[in-house]
Design an enzyme around this catalytic site. Structure first.
Site, mmCIF file in Angstrom:
data_model
loop_
_atom_site.group_PDB
_atom_site.id
_atom_site.type_symbol
_atom_site.label_atom_id
_atom_site.label_comp_id
_atom_site.label_asym_id
_atom_site.label_seq_id
_atom_site.Cartn_x
_atom_site.Cartn_y
_atom_site.Cartn_z
ATOM 1 N N ARG A 70 16.143 -2.934 -1.481
ATOM 2 C CA ARG A 70 15.130 -2.980 -2.041
ATOM 3 C C ARG A 70 15.479 -3.236 -3.438
ATOM 4 O O ARG A 70 16.453 -3.007 -3.852
ATOM 5 C CB ARG A 70 14.114 -1.325 -2.089
ATOM 6 C CG ARG A 70 13.805 -1.182 -0.863
ATOM 7 C CD ARG A 70 12.393 -1.682 -0.602
ATOM 8 N NE ARG A 70 12.185 -3.093 0.135
ATOM 9 C CZ ARG A 70 12.251 -2.923 1.573
ATOM 10 N NH1 ARG A 70 12.192 -2.212 2.111
ATOM 11 N NH2 ARG A 70 12.119 -4.292 1.913
ATOM 12 N N PRO A 121 0.828 -1.190 -0.086
ATOM 13 C CA PRO A 121 -0.027 -0.031 -0.076
ATOM 14 C C PRO A 121 0.847 1.291 -0.060
ATOM 15 O O PRO A 121 1.214 1.695 0.920
ATOM 16 C CB PRO A 121 -0.774 -0.277 1.327
ATOM 17 C CG PRO A 121 -0.799 -1.451 1.381
ATOM 18 C CD PRO A 121 0.399 -2.082 1.043
ATOM 19 N N GLU A 122 0.722 1.864 -1.041
ATOM 20 C CA GLU A 122 1.753 3.059 -1.116
ATOM 21 C C GLU A 122 0.536 4.303 -1.607
ATOM 22 O O GLU A 122 -0.614 3.935 -1.439
ATOM 23 C CB GLU A 122 2.704 3.133 -2.406
ATOM 24 C CG GLU A 122 3.773 1.893 -2.341
ATOM 25 C CD GLU A 122 4.629 2.266 -3.710
ATOM 26 O OE1 GLU A 122 4.810 3.069 -4.060
ATOM 27 O OE2 GLU A 122 5.342 1.009 -3.755
ATOM 28 N N LYS A 182 1.207 7.531 3.060
ATOM 29 C CA LYS A 182 0.720 6.440 3.021
ATOM 30 C C LYS A 182 -0.150 6.254 4.169
ATOM 31 O O LYS A 182 -0.562 4.875 4.606
ATOM 32 C CB LYS A 182 1.941 5.189 3.169
ATOM 33 C CG LYS A 182 2.809 5.313 2.071
ATOM 34 C CD LYS A 182 3.990 4.372 2.181
ATOM 35 C CE LYS A 182 5.038 4.589 1.065
ATOM 36 N NZ LYS A 182 6.283 4.005 1.385
#
Length: 261
Positions: free
Chosen positions: A251, A2-3, A58
DNA sequence: ACATTGACCTGAGAGC
DNA sequence: TGCTCTCAGGTCAATG
């Protein structure tokens, strides 16, 4: 996961389902995610109602009428589900708000990475938690964007994902923004031209807006975007070349070595 | 001031 | 079948 676009979708979901119903009962079971005593949370919500929502990066903030704001952060797997209150709860439910209208709102976190909190005021909460301006904030024009970038070192991808710099962008959407602006993720911010900063600013707003319009549903994003092809062995939708992946700051960044310079 | 790493958490998928 | 390993994602703390 969820961004910003996902959380904006949650916000609209809450707006269209969960406002103005009396809150009958609140169940919470989220030892690590909970930043406030369960008792305090229940007391703040029960008997009142949700009146409006705001999104900050967010974070989703839901105003409790005559009380504080309920703050939700979804971590990597969080979501909301409003449904008839039939006495059962979905797996991984850690927050359950029962309304007097016979429905309930479930906060579901498959992985327990997230946050449930209370705040007196969204602006104060953002300050207290070092949240930069929202990436879609109208006030962040090209001039501000450039000024903010000039104050930074490091790579562009790290900057975009830094919630102190701008809030709302994570690993997934930063890859898309970089792809659409033809920028390599590991380019140093100090080497960006004015033209490139302008393109980045445009791409950022464009990507976030379109993603919101598609409810942040990965299956509904344009085929011309990077995201539908963002997997091992994926091909660039523009040149057809193999996408490359590179690990940086823990990442995985996906990009097209041909189209992104 | 930046990058890197690991912890947090869980399920999916790979490899044996 | 079932074990073990790795990975994904966001944030935070510790370390380089």
């Amino acid at each position: 996961m969820p961004e910003l676009p996902d959380v904006e979708t949650f916000k609209r979901y809450v707006d269209s389902t969960s406002l103005h119903h009396r809150i009958k009962k609140v169940e919470v079971d989220a030892p690590r995610m909970l930043r406030v005593a369960p008792r305090i949370l229940r007391k703040a919500l029960e008997g009142s109602e949700f009146s409006k929502t705001e999104r900050l990066g967010k974070y989703l903030l839901i105003s409790v009428k005559g009380g504080p704001w309920l703050v939700l952060h979804f971590g990597m797997s969080g979501m909301l589900e409003y449904a008839k209150d039939a006495g059962e709860r979905p797996a991984h439910t850690h927050l359950l708000v029962h309304f007097a209208n016979g429905y309930r709102l479930a906060g579901i976190w498959q992985r327990r990475l997230g946050r449930i909190d209370l705040a007196d005021d969204p602006v104060a909460y953002a300050e207290a938690h070092d949240l930069g301006p929202d990436a879609l904030d109208r006030a962040i024009g090209l001039k501000d964007f450039k000024r903010m970038l000039r104050e930074r070192r490091g790579t562009i991808k790290a900057a975009l994902m830094d919630q102190i710099f701008l809030s709302g962008i994570g690993n997934i959407y930063s890859d898309e923004i970089l792809f659409q602006s033809g920028t390599r993720p590991d380019v140093k911010v100090s080497g960006l031209s004015d033209a490139r900063m302008r393109t980045l600013h445009r791409a950022m707003r464009h990507v976030l807006r379109i993603a919101i319009a598609r409810q942040a549903d990965p299956d509904r994003l344009p085929e011309s975007w990077l995201l539908p092809h963002r997997y091992k062995g994926g091909k660039c939708p523009y040149c057809g070349g193999a996408l490359q992946q590179k690990r940086s700051s823990g990442r995985t960044a996906y990009f097209c070595p041909h189209c992104q310079q």
